[in-house]
Design a protein around this motif. Structure first.
Motif, PDB file in Angstrom:
ATOM      1  N   ALA A  22       0.829  -1.204   0.000  1.00 50.78           N
ATOM      2  CA  ALA A  22       0.000   0.000   0.000  1.00 50.78           C
ATOM      3  C   ALA A  22       0.862   1.252   0.000  1.00 50.78           C
ATOM      4  CB  ALA A  22      -0.905   0.021   1.234  1.00 50.78           C
ATOM      5  N   VAL A  24       0.702   5.200   1.066  1.00 49.53           N
ATOM      6  CA  VAL A  24      -0.073   5.975   2.028  1.00 49.53           C
ATOM      7  C   VAL A  24       0.410   7.423   2.001  1.00 49.53           C
ATOM      8  CG1 VAL A  24      -0.809   6.170   4.439  1.00 49.53           C
ATOM      9  CG2 VAL A  24      -0.222   3.921   3.497  1.00 49.53           C
ATOM     10  N   ALA A  40      -4.924   5.363   1.695  1.00 50.92           N
ATOM     11  CA  ALA A  40      -4.067   4.195   1.481  1.00 50.92           C
ATOM     12  C   ALA A  40      -4.617   3.476   0.264  1.00 50.92           C
ATOM     13  CB  ALA A  40      -4.091   3.275   2.701  1.00 50.92           C
ATOM     14  N   LEU A 104      -4.885   2.525   6.597  1.00 51.61           N
ATOM     15  CA  LEU A 104      -4.298   1.191   6.387  1.00 51.61           C
ATOM     16  C   LEU A 104      -5.189   0.093   6.968  1.00 51.61           C
ATOM     17  CD1 LEU A 104      -0.494   1.784   6.973  1.00 51.61           C
ATOM     18  CD2 LEU A 104      -1.533   0.756   4.944  1.00 51.61           C
ATOM     19  N   ALA A 114       3.669  -1.269   3.809  1.00 52.83           N
ATOM     20  CA  ALA A 114       3.220   0.086   3.485  1.00 52.83           C
ATOM     21  C   ALA A 114       4.400   0.967   3.113  1.00 52.83           C
ATOM     22  CB  ALA A 114       2.476   0.693   4.662  1.00 52.83           C
TER      23      ALA A 114
END
Length: 187
Positions: A22, A24, A40, A104, A114
């Motif tokens: 992800a 972010v 995210a 998240l 992340a």
């Protein structure tokens, strides 16, 4: 504005070797009013909308179009906020990190890793993460001054091309001497 046909560079995600990475980012740290918001997203490499770039480089119209396209094509997407009250109680940095953790946590499927825009990791993340500080732009600039290492594509990660260049061209002042492959070259 960026080239509308450009595609994001997913070299960091690829280097991690995980399918659910992800990205972010937050917005709203500077205003005097309103919440701080974080998003995210886990992009689908097979369905990348054209023109993705830093939102500051996009027109409002392009941002609105891309927001819809990203939500429609992403593997997962979540937006979360920290309220004015939370900002005042925590401070803006901690409140932005709270919004990031919430974004998240809301991803389905959940991220395995992340990439956090900025230079500080939020405390209490439940997955591994790393910060990215304009990483792509910086590495592309360094690649121009240090050709052959492939930094414009591998962003400094130890790809095959980067390792070969280390052997053939040596260590630059930009290499991290405490990292194994570089340390080996120096010993």
């Amino acid at each position: 504005m960026t080239n509308p046909r450009s595609r994001p560079d997913l070299s960091l995600e690829t280097a991690l070797g995980l399918p659910l990475v992800a990205g972010v980012d937050e917005v709203g740290r500077g205003p005097l009013a309103g919440p701080v918001t974080a998003a995210a997203v886990i992009l689908d490499p097979a369905r990348l909308p054209e023109g993705i770039d830093d939102s500051k480089r996009l027109t409002e119209r392009a941002r609105e179009r891309l927001a819809l396209e990203i939500r429609a094509s992403a593997l997962a997407f979540a937006v979360a906020h920290a309220s004015v009250e939370e900002i005042d109680a925590l401070n803006i940095l901690e409140a932005s990190h709270l919004a990031m953790r919430r974004a998240l946590a809301a991803l389905t499927p959940a991220a395995q890793h992340a990439l956090i825009d900025g230079n500080r990791l939020p405390k209490g993340l439940e997955i591994p993460a790393q910060t990215v500080v304009k990483g792509d732009a910086i590495m592309r600039e360094l690649a121009l001054a240090n050709p052959g290492y492939g930094w414009e594509k591998n962003m400094g990660y130890p790809s095959a091309q980067h390792r070969v260049a280390l052997q053939q061209q040596g260590v630059t002042p930009h290499h991290r001497r405490s990292f194994g492959p570089v340390r080996k070259m120096l010993c």
